[in-house]
Design a protein around this motif. Structure first.
Motif, mmCIF file in Angstrom:
data_model
loop_
_atom_site.group_PDB
_atom_site.id
_atom_site.type_symbol
_atom_site.label_atom_id
_atom_site.label_comp_id
_atom_site.label_asym_id
_atom_site.label_seq_id
_atom_site.Cartn_x
_atom_site.Cartn_y
_atom_site.Cartn_z
ATOM 1 N N ASP A 610 0.814 -1.216 0.000
ATOM 2 C CA ASP A 610 0.000 0.000 0.000
ATOM 3 C C ASP A 610 0.845 1.262 0.000
ATOM 4 O OD1 ASP A 610 -2.304 -1.446 -0.060
ATOM 5 O OD2 ASP A 610 -2.358 -1.666 2.124
ATOM 6 N N GLY A 611 2.152 1.081 0.050
ATOM 7 C CA GLY A 611 2.992 2.269 0.168
ATOM 8 C C GLY A 611 3.959 2.416 -0.992
ATOM 9 N N VAL A 612 5.061 3.024 -0.650
ATOM 10 C CA VAL A 612 6.064 3.310 -1.669
ATOM 11 C C VAL A 612 7.396 2.764 -1.177
ATOM 12 C CG1 VAL A 612 7.399 5.180 -2.697
ATOM 13 C CG2 VAL A 612 4.917 5.337 -2.601
ATOM 14 N N LEU A 613 8.148 2.186 -2.072
ATOM 15 C CA LEU A 613 9.443 1.639 -1.714
ATOM 16 C C LEU A 613 10.499 2.382 -2.524
ATOM 17 C CD1 LEU A 613 10.169 -0.806 0.128
ATOM 18 C CD2 LEU A 613 10.453 -2.124 -1.968
ATOM 19 N N LYS A 614 11.555 2.822 -1.833
ATOM 20 C CA LYS A 614 12.630 3.496 -2.549
ATOM 21 C C LYS A 614 13.694 2.471 -2.899
ATOM 22 C CE LYS A 614 12.321 8.122 -0.698
ATOM 23 N NZ LYS A 614 12.883 9.058 0.265
ATOM 24 N N ARG A 615 14.194 2.546 -4.086
ATOM 25 C CA ARG A 615 15.323 1.673 -4.383
ATOM 26 C C ARG A 615 16.245 2.327 -5.407
ATOM 27 N NH1 ARG A 615 15.118 -1.868 -8.536
ATOM 28 N NH2 ARG A 615 13.421 -1.523 -9.995
ATOM 29 N N THR A 616 17.458 1.792 -5.443
ATOM 30 C CA THR A 616 18.479 2.381 -6.293
ATOM 31 C C THR A 616 18.575 1.618 -7.601
ATOM 32 O OG1 THR A 616 19.682 3.054 -4.337
ATOM 33 C CG2 THR A 616 20.921 2.980 -6.387
ATOM 34 N N VAL A 617 18.600 2.357 -8.672
ATOM 35 C CA VAL A 617 18.776 1.730 -9.984
ATOM 36 C C VAL A 617 19.833 2.515 -10.754
ATOM 37 C CG1 VAL A 617 16.432 0.820 -10.143
ATOM 38 C CG2 VAL A 617 16.919 3.110 -10.993
ATOM 39 N N ALA A 618 20.204 1.985 -11.878
ATOM 40 C CA ALA A 618 21.223 2.641 -12.705
ATOM 41 C C ALA A 618 20.566 3.617 -13.672
ATOM 42 C CB ALA A 618 22.015 1.600 -13.487
ATOM 43 N N GLU A 619 21.331 4.646 -14.023
ATOM 44 C CA GLU A 619 20.838 5.612 -14.996
ATOM 45 C C GLU A 619 21.987 5.966 -15.938
ATOM 46 O OE1 GLU A 619 17.735 9.034 -14.368
ATOM 47 O OE2 GLU A 619 19.715 9.722 -13.748
ATOM 48 N N VAL A 620 21.675 6.085 -17.210
ATOM 49 C CA VAL A 620 22.708 6.409 -18.200
ATOM 50 C C VAL A 620 22.606 7.883 -18.549
ATOM 51 C CG1 VAL A 620 23.545 5.981 -20.544
ATOM 52 C CG2 VAL A 620 22.642 4.092 -19.177
ATOM 53 N N ASN A 621 23.746 8.552 -18.537
ATOM 54 C CA ASN A 621 23.793 9.917 -19.025
ATOM 55 C C ASN A 621 24.063 9.846 -20.533
ATOM 56 O OD1 ASN A 621 24.491 12.456 -19.865
ATOM 57 N ND2 ASN A 621 25.763 12.916 -18.076
ATOM 58 N N PRO A 622 23.051 10.128 -21.337
ATOM 59 C CA PRO A 622 23.213 9.914 -22.780
ATOM 60 C C PRO A 622 24.277 10.819 -23.399
ATOM 61 C CG PRO A 622 21.091 10.926 -22.289
ATOM 62 C CD PRO A 622 21.732 10.638 -20.986
ATOM 63 N N ALA A 623 24.592 11.911 -22.741
ATOM 64 C CA ALA A 623 25.624 12.784 -23.284
ATOM 65 C C ALA A 623 26.996 12.153 -23.120
ATOM 66 C CB ALA A 623 25.581 14.142 -22.602
ATOM 67 N N LEU A 624 27.161 11.376 -22.045
ATOM 68 C CA LEU A 624 28.461 10.748 -21.805
ATOM 69 C C LEU A 624 28.584 9.411 -22.521
ATOM 70 C CD1 LEU A 624 28.883 11.457 -17.994
ATOM 71 C CD2 LEU A 624 30.279 12.382 -19.816
ATOM 72 N N CYS A 625 27.443 8.746 -22.721
ATOM 73 C CA CYS A 625 27.468 7.405 -23.290
ATOM 74 C C CYS A 625 27.971 7.450 -24.724
ATOM 75 C CB CYS A 625 26.077 6.797 -23.249
ATOM 76 S SG CYS A 625 25.986 5.181 -24.043
ATOM 77 N N GLN A 626 28.919 6.556 -25.018
ATOM 78 C CA GLN A 626 29.459 6.477 -26.370
ATOM 79 C C GLN A 626 28.926 5.264 -27.118
ATOM 80 O OE1 GLN A 626 31.779 8.943 -27.758
ATOM 81 N NE2 GLN A 626 30.627 9.847 -26.075
ATOM 82 N N GLY A 627 27.963 4.568 -26.491
ATOM 83 C CA GLY A 627 27.342 3.448 -27.185
ATOM 84 C C GLY A 627 28.233 2.242 -27.357
ATOM 85 N N CYS A 628 29.178 2.033 -26.428
ATOM 86 C CA CYS A 628 30.105 0.904 -26.606
ATOM 87 C C CYS A 628 29.427 -0.422 -26.297
ATOM 88 C CB CYS A 628 31.345 1.071 -25.734
ATOM 89 S SG CYS A 628 31.070 0.801 -23.967
#
Lengths: 661, 275, 324, 338
Positions: A610-628
């Motif tokens: 019934d509530g909210v759970l906080k959790r950590t996930v990964a995020e990509v910075n598309p400006a830094l990503c070189q698509g390797c």
């Protein structure tokens, strides 16, 4: 269902010679979603591109597959053709049926089905291709040049002249590099310092150039247009603002250490400038030999310094700055010939390397410019030069030719004759290589006018006997044994990559060949670019080079950097990774593996009960990503997709090959 | 005797495809020899697209239409996505009909209130068509239909023009929020139902839509004094067999694919609330 | 064993009850007796009455750390009883960011190895009624009398080659440590498999994996399987089909094993959980052996600060692209 | 018809029977015994009390292809696959055979009947095998099953004094014994009765349990019971009365097959809907479903609890969350036990 068009290139006979084009076109018509198939002799030609553009319009195609050479060659060409027809360029897919097929097969019976399989896979992938937009990125209008030798100086001057700020990072206390160590330059015999020092001064005085000597690059982050660099300015223990370069400190300094600039042939003080024309003329204190730092007493320099510029408390300083482009010009080292025991290097003071001998000629060198033996101070009458020490030696050294030795040996032999007129030079060589304007003539002059004996052959042993060195070798032309009682032996030790090149390459993000020379992006067409956009290379860090070549390459690298800096915006990478955060478990292995630090943890909220759970996930910075794609393959749950190469696209390709009828 | 294998689909062909909304398409499907099977409003069928697989969809055409079966399908999963990618003329697999269908006998002689949301109109439309074809058997017909936006309303012209023109029929359309090209009612379906204040007497209410909408429609109807027996809804569950054996869609000992998907609220109240 | 057992259970209970009843932890993950004396199953203790059921005997094989994945969603602070392998499992979860250290209190239990019911039956020659343990020996009571055996011969497979019976991480160690054990046969089977020809090896695994029911017990019991959605269940792309075919069997087991490369703590829960006794640990150990040989000795789960070999780059890593 | 054969002659019997079609037997596969088709060299193990996985595989195979498709252009060809062939299942214990009866109710008695199942069932000749010594895990007595006799068998077999006694009880059974011909000897003189076997008293009281459970869907007991569940499918796959299945395609857009295969209500994806909603999203809901199905839903429809006391879940659950534990937690215990 997509409407896919397939276009197959003959590439003259490059493809058509091994792949049955008609069969391939016919087979392509039956791929799922294919509504049009065609072929052409040279698809990359204007006519070829027109065929694609027209077919897209006429057949209302929304996907295009081209069966051609490697996408590295012409993907852009065809993407542009597709874009011209109003199609998003990323809806085009290249099947490499040349490098991956026709070039590696001989049998048409075998190559044709493989080409069909590759095309089928590309069509299956194309069906899942999505329209992508490349982000437009800012460009920091400033360049970084790593290395302050002639290459770095030239590149910096060119960039600065074009109106952009440049920082030169030089790890030694002065700029100048290897060229500053040379006496004269071949084939004109100009005084090296005379032509170099004006450039050094020009660089130092240029309003757009900022010299960071006695500094090293600690970290490079970011990407083309926006490299974030940390530079460590090592403590000099001398305040460069107060210092006038008067020289009292190094005159008074009581302790000494071998001089790096003099190749260890003489000593310098513990507070020193490396050479007389150093730029900047600001000394550094060498902590390892300084009495104060070693024993806590002395402080003579501090006491003697008129402007009170000595500061023992100085700390390394970290400068963080953003650059749009980077030129790597870190130069070369000379191979240490001690690995060749038979030459006795290091065991006798009169067995020298080419660079060491160079210093013997120099007026400010260890002998004050007198060409004498280091053993007894007498001028050498018989000097043996041995070529290819470590070069062209598959078994024990380097496979490659060091390129400059033949010429500097000729030069040194000439100089020797000028300084010690009754001296006789002998040169043992494998081949004499004199490619370059005026080089052949110069070498001839040495042989014919300066009494230099060239002997094709190898030296087997060098050992001291009485007051001279016995050089035993074989003349391979006459097959006779030769024995020369020489006064001095000069070893043309191989030009090798800097010892710290692998580390620097990793730091900066460029790769190197098996000898640790930095790799250019294409040996012919992109000689100063690297595989990392925005990073260029110049000079002997790429391969052995002489000065004219180094300077031209430096200017070329500068032009590339200027071209980049002059852009308003850069087109970023469209094929970047994205995290499916609902599936991401947050293990962050992707963060550890990302070479571009493009992945960071982020906290998200999810409904739980019934509530909210906080959790950590990964995020990509598309400006830094070189698509390797490293992150995508590291992610066990498949929660990262590389746009344009998503998991289902790759699987569709695999299925199309494996499940073929 | 494989024809008796209940899991065996028969061949069918897509006649045509209409794009209803950005993510909903209506497929008209015909069997090898005309109608693949007879069915009642509210029943479902399994459509297969090899190699993707099978999924169950409610039949949206009225049984009185004898030319083909219609399916309004939202692109939410693998099979629905694959169906969206097909072209007219493509053959697919079909089996059915499955489920109990709407309780037509119970509805006869009553006023009928249809409450649909988004793709939830699909099963109701079959019944609405049936009611119009047997107009004399039912009283007044009210149709409340809503979606997130005007673009998400399916069968727009049919709802607005044909249905509204039927005798003794009222059509109420609504969308969740204001839109520039929309001058009809704005508001959520359950609120609209409350506003319209339908009287429960002699009326049967049938509702289908997203779970959250159904939840609030049921509350609204309860407030309007509809008794649970007067309220009928259809459930959605993951199904694989359609015949009450594969074990997915049960509520207690009742299988939604076989004993449902249509339930009156009082029936539903007696079952575990696992849907 | 009975008395010693009572004594040690009391010690464990004493240690945890203060924390649980005093509110330092909201939940204690421990074991209680199952239906049989040779089964100890997970206990989720919240009260004094729950703690009465606590068990610590030779059958507490179930790894409790894995339950943290769920329980930490509902509790702020959880206490867990951890054996050597359970503690390494905890470190594994810690390294994967699945748990936060400060949310967990670990009660370390140096572990003598857990007993295998099937071995008891085998040794006793019938259904055992009861056992008594003393000084590394086990007396098994059967209907017809008694049978004595070395405790080490009765261990679960997963415990036989356990190198680290002591918890690598704990807040409180409840008994004196056993010390690192020397294991000699850990890679014996792997070496035997390596000796086989590729065809033989393929045949071996094809046969062993043919028993797989796809019940995924191996995965569910595994501390390195912490994905929110396993590749097996993913729809797009559909990596794994359900057909009971060699290709699908290999797909599941090999991909799962690869996902454990440099991460598998060698706890053997996968193999213990398998209802058809597939020797899964051989797959994992092959990868452990490879990692050790390629990147130097690495024991996953021992030190969460140590960087996993496959997530670290070192210039002297083998097969670097720049090498000749 | 009564026949006997010496135990050591069984391999000859296997060979003769297997020549005509698949012969399923409890076979020693490495460390486990599984019900599998016998082939030359396979090691039959009739002494095993229970196979690791139940005999349901014979009747409801873990994987069964029933459709082949071919696709070209717009055309889709759907070809039924017939794969039921005469099969002998030898050595099915009473509990497993009782479980097959329970599957019959679902697949045959309940409309629409399942043709795939019917064909296999009808073409299978079952040789039941009495139990001589129960395992500690066995509790079939609790469900009124006699371990010494399997009423549904076509042939009932007993192992006795180095002999195998075979009694045909149906025409199919007679045909089977006839088929064995000379390998079997007349057994009219033998006493065809197994010794009485008792399974352990687990103290279950199943009286009225299904009715009681009807009101206990929301009971707090579920909040505790499920906790140790790992969410694997061991219990459902080894269980002889579990019958859930999935349907999947194997192939590509050109051609392939459609098969049904076992599935498990313990998996989250079992009920996951395309839009993302899952009515049994958590382990609690799934554990409840499994036990309620056995103890309440199935009995409500078919008047008996869907458990035969084979003990496989007691043996195989990695965390000992078995049906006995569930029954007791739900109040199905004798008063003394409580």
């Amino acid at each position: 269902m997509p409407r896919t068009g397939v276009f197959i290139c003959h590439c003259g006979t490059n493809i058509a010679g091994t792949v049955d084009i008609d069969k391939t076109v016919e087979a392509s018509r039956n791929f799922p979603g294919v509504v049009h198939a065609d072929e052409y002799r040279y698809l990359c030609s204007e006519m070829g591109q027109d065929i694609i553009t027209k077919a897209i319009k006429e057949n209302d195609l929304d996907r295009v597959v081209v069966g051609t050479c490697s996408p590295r060659m012409h993907e852009n060409t065809f993407r542009k053709a597709a874009a011209e027809a109003g199609l998003n360029p990323y809806l085009l897919e290249v099947a490499n049926i040349r490098e991956h097929c026709s070039w590696v097969h001989k049998d048409m019976e075998e190559a044709t089905p493989k080409a069909i399989a590759l095309l089928r896979a590309a069509a299956a992938k194309a069906a899942l291709n999505e329209a992508l937009e490349a982000p437009r990125l800012d460009v920091e209008k400033r360049a970084l040049v790593i290395g302050g030798g002639i290459a770095g100086i030239q590149a910096a001057l060119d960039i600065a002249e074009a109106g952009y700020e440049v920082d030169i990072v030089e790890k030694d206390p002065s700029i100048g590099g290897r060229m500053a160590q040379l006496e004269k330059t071949f084939p004109t015999l100009d005084c090296s310092a005379c032509i170099l020092t004006p450039k050094m001064v020009e660089a130092a005085q240029h309003p757009n150039i900022n010299l960071l000597t006695y500094s090293e690059v600690d970290e490079v982050k970011g990407f083309v247009g926006q490299f974030d660099v940390k530079i460590r300015q090592k403590a000099r223990y001398v305040d460069p603002v107060k210092c006038t370069g008067c020289g009292i400190c190094w005159e008074k300094c009581p302790s000494k250490a071998p001089s790096e600039f003099e190749m260890g042939l003489s000593k310098r003080k513990s507070i020193y400038v490396p050479f007389a024309q150093a730029v900047p003329m600001v000394p550094v204190i060498d902590r390892d030999s300084c009495l104060y730092f070693r024993k806590g007493r002395c402080q003579i320099c501090e006491k003697e310094c008129p402007p009170q510029a000595i500061d023992y408390e100085q700390q390394d300083e970290i400068i963080e700055r953003r650059y749009g482009a980077i030129v790597v010009a870190t130069g070369f080292d000379q191979l240490d010939p001690t690995i060749y025991g038979e030459y006795g290097y290091g065991q006798h003071p009169d067995i020298l390397t080419g660079l060491e001998f160079e210093r013997i000629f120099n007026a400010s060198g260890p002998t004050g410019g007198k060409v004498v033996k280091l053993s007894d101070g007498k001028p050498p009458k018989k000097v043996v030069f041995i070529q290819c020490i470590g070069s062209r030696d598959k078994a024990r050294g380097m496979n490659y030719c060091s390129k400059i030795c033949c010429m500097y040996t000729a030069k040194q032999a000439i100089l020797l004759k000028e300084k010690v007129p009754d001296a006789k030079s002998y040169v043992f060589y494998i081949d004499v290589r004199t490619g370059g304007k005026g080089y052949e003539e110069f070498q001839r002059r040495a042989a014919e006018e300066h009494d230099v004996a060239y002997m094709r052959g190898q030296v087997g042993k060098i050992f001291p006997e009485d007051d001279h060195l016995v050089v035993r070798g074989i003349d391979s032309l006459t097959n006779r044994n030769i024995e020369i009682k020489a006064d001095m032996v000069v070893l043309a030790a191989a030009t090798v990559a800097r010892g710290d090149a692998p580390e620097l390459g990793r730091l900066v993000g460029i790769n190197s060949d098996s000898y640790h020379f930095f790799n250019e992006a294409h040996p012919k067409l992109k000689p100063v670019e690297t595989h990392t956009a925005g990073i260029f290379i110049a000079g002997a860090c790429q391969a052995p080079k002489d000065i004219p070549e180094t300077v031209s390459q430096a200017s070329a690298a500068a032009v590339k950097a200027i071209g980049l800096l002059s852009k308003e915006k850069l087109q970023g990478e469209a094929c970047t990774a994205e995290v499916i955060q609902s599936d991401c478990s947050g293990c962050l292995n992707c963060e550890a593996i990302c070479p571009y630090t493009a992945i960071t943890p982020v906290e998200i909220e999810e409904r739980y009960k019934d509530g909210v759970l906080k959790r950590t996930v990964a995020e990509v910075n598309p400006a830094l990503c070189q698509g390797c794609g490293s992150c995508a393959v590291t992610c066990r749950s498949g929660s990262i997709n590389l746009k344009g190469f998503s998991n289902d696209q790759i699987m569709a390709e695999v299925d199309a090959i494996c499940l073929q009828r | 005797m494989s024809s008796a294998n209940v899991l065996m689909p028969q061949q069918a062909t897509i006649l045509d495809i209409t794009e209803e909304t950005p993510d909903i398409k209506t497929l008209r499907v015909v069997g090898k020899e005309g109608m693949p099977f007879d069915f009642m409003p509210g029943q479902c069928a399994m459509l297969s697209v090899p190699p993707v697989g099978e999924a169950i969809f409610s039949i949206t055409s009225s049984p009185t239409c004898r030319e083909c079966l219609e399916f309004s399908i939202k692109d939410v999963g693998n099979v629905s996505g694959a169906l969206h990618g097909l072209q007219p003329g493509q053959q697919i697999g079909i089996r059915g009909p499955y489920g109990n269908g709407f309780p037509i006998e119970k509805m006869k002689g009553k006023d009928i209130l249809f409450i649909g949301g988004g793709i939830g109109l699909a099963p109701l439309r079959s019944l609405i068509g049936y009611c119009f074809a047997h107009r004399e058997e039912f009283g007044h017909i009210d149709i409340v239909y809503g979606a997130r936006s005007p673009a998400d309303l399916i069968r727009k012209s049919e709802v607005r023009e044909s249905w509204a023109a039927e005798p003794d029929t009222s059509v109420y359309l609504t969308v969740d929020a204001e839109f520039p090209d929309w001058n009809g009612h704005v508001g959520f379906v359950p609120n609209y139902v409350s506003e319209l204040a339908f009287k429960p007497e002699g009326r049967i209410a049938l509702t289908c839509g997203p779970p959250i909408m159904i939840k609030f429609v049921l509350q609204a109807l309860d407030k309007l004094q509809f008794s649970p027996e007067q309220v009928i809804t259809t459930l959605e569950m993951r199904m694989k067999c359609g015949v009450g054996k594969c074990g997915r869609c049960n509520l207690g000992s009742v299988y939604v694919c076989k004993d449902g998907p249509v339930f009156s609220l009082d029936e539903l109240n007696a079952l575990p609330s696992e849907y | 064993m009975a008395e010693r057992n009572v004594e040690s259970v009391n010690k464990v209970r004493e240690a945890v009850s203060q924390d649980l009843l005093g509110g330092r932890i909201d939940l204690l993950l421990g074991w209680e007796k199952g239906h049989y004396w040779w089964q100890s199953r997970p206990l989720f203790a919240r009260s004094e009455a729950d703690l009465e059921k606590l068990a610590w005997d030779s059958f507490c094989a179930v790894n409790l750390s894995r339950y943290l994945l769920e329980e930490l969603k509902d509790h702020d602070k959880v206490g867990v009883l951890v054996k050597g392998c359970d503690a390494r499992a905890f470190n594994r979860l810690l390294q994967d960011n699945m748990v936060r250290r400060e949310q967990v209190i670990l009660y370390g239990l140096p572990c003598p190895g857990m007993l295998d019911y099937n071995r008891l039956v085998e040794k006793a020659g019938g259904a055992p009624l009861e056992i008594t343990e003393e000084n590394g020996r086990v007396i098994i009571k059967v209907g017809s009398g008694e049978q004595e055996a070395q405790r080490d011969d009765l261990l679960l497979d997963k415990c036989k080659d356990c190198r680290y019976p002591d918890p690598a991480v704990y807040d409180q160690l409840l008994f004196s440590p056993q010390g690192e054990k020397e294991v000699t046969e850990r890679f014996k089977t792997v070496e035997e498999l390596e000796e086989m020809s590729a065809e033989e090896r393929f045949g071996y695994w094809e046969k062993e994996l043919s028993r797989c029911l796809r019940c995924y017990a191996c995965r569910q019991a595994c501390p390195f399987c912490s994905c929110r959605e396993c590749f097996v269940e993913q729809e797009n792309p559909r990596w794994q089909g359900r057909a009971y075919q060699p290709s699908e069997n290999f797909m599941f087991h090999l991909v799962r094993a690869y996902h454990g490369t440099g991460r598998c703590i060698d706890c053997g829960e996968c193999e213990r959980s398998c209802p058809v006794d597939i020797p899964l640990q051989e797959l994992n150990r092959k990868l452990i052996k490879d990692i050790n040989e390629l990147y130097g000795d690495y024991e996953a789960g021992l030190d969460p600060e140590q960087e996993p070999p496959l997530l670290t780059y070192r210039p002297d890593d083998p097969a670097a692209f720049s090498e000749k | 018809m009564k026949k006997v054969i010496a135990r050591e002659k069984l391999p000859e019997l296997w060979k003769s029977l297997a020549a005509k079609g698949p012969l399923f037997l409890p076979i020693q596969e490495g460390p486990v015994v599984l019900f599998q088709p016998w082939s030359e060299g396979a090691e039959a193990n009739l002494d095993a009390v229970n196979t690791a996985v139940s005999a349901k595989d014979v009747f409801l195979p873990r994987e069964e292809t029933y459709l082949q498709y071919r696709c070209s252009g717009n055309q889709l060809e759907l070809i039924p696959v017939e794969n039921a062939e005469p099969v002998i299942a030898f050595g099915v214990h009473p509990c497993d055979l009782k479980a097959v009866e329970m599957l019959d109710k679902v697949y045959l008695d309940q409309e629409p009947s399942d043709e795939l199942y019917r064909q296999r069932r009808e073409k299978t000749t079952v040789v039941g095998l009495s139990c001589r010594e129960p395992d500690p895990f066995c509790f079939c007595n609790e469900f009124g099953i006699n371990p010494a006799d399997a009423p549904g068998a076509d042939v009932m077999a007993h192992l006795k004094n180095g002999l195998v006694l075979l009694e045909a009880r149906t025409d199919k059974g007679k045909a089977l014994l006839d088929q064995a011909g000379d390998l079997l000897q007349d057994g009219s003189d033998e006493k065809f009765e197994a010794a009485e076997v008792k399974t352990a008293d687990f103290g279950l009281n199943l009286e009225g349990l299904p009715e009681n459970l009807k009101e206990r869907f929301e009971d707090p007991v579920w909040d505790e019971l499920y906790k140790s569940c790992l969410g694997c499918g061991v219990c459902t796959y080894v269980c002889p009365t579990c019958y859930c299945f999935d349907v999947e395609d194997f192939g590509h857009e050109g051609e392939g097959q459609r098969f049904r295969c076992w599935d498990s209500c313990m998996y989250g994806h079992f009920t996951d809907m395309a839009g993302g909603h899952n009515p049994r999203a958590g382990r609690k809901e799934r554990v409840r479903q499994r036990f309620m199905h056995k103890l309440q839903y199935y009995p409500e429809t078919f008047n008996e609890i869907a458990c035969v006391g084979c003990g496989r879940c007691l043996r195989s659950c990695p965390v000992n969350l078995d049906i006995v534990q569930a029954i007791k937690a739900l109040g199905g215990e004798t008063v003394e036990q409580r």
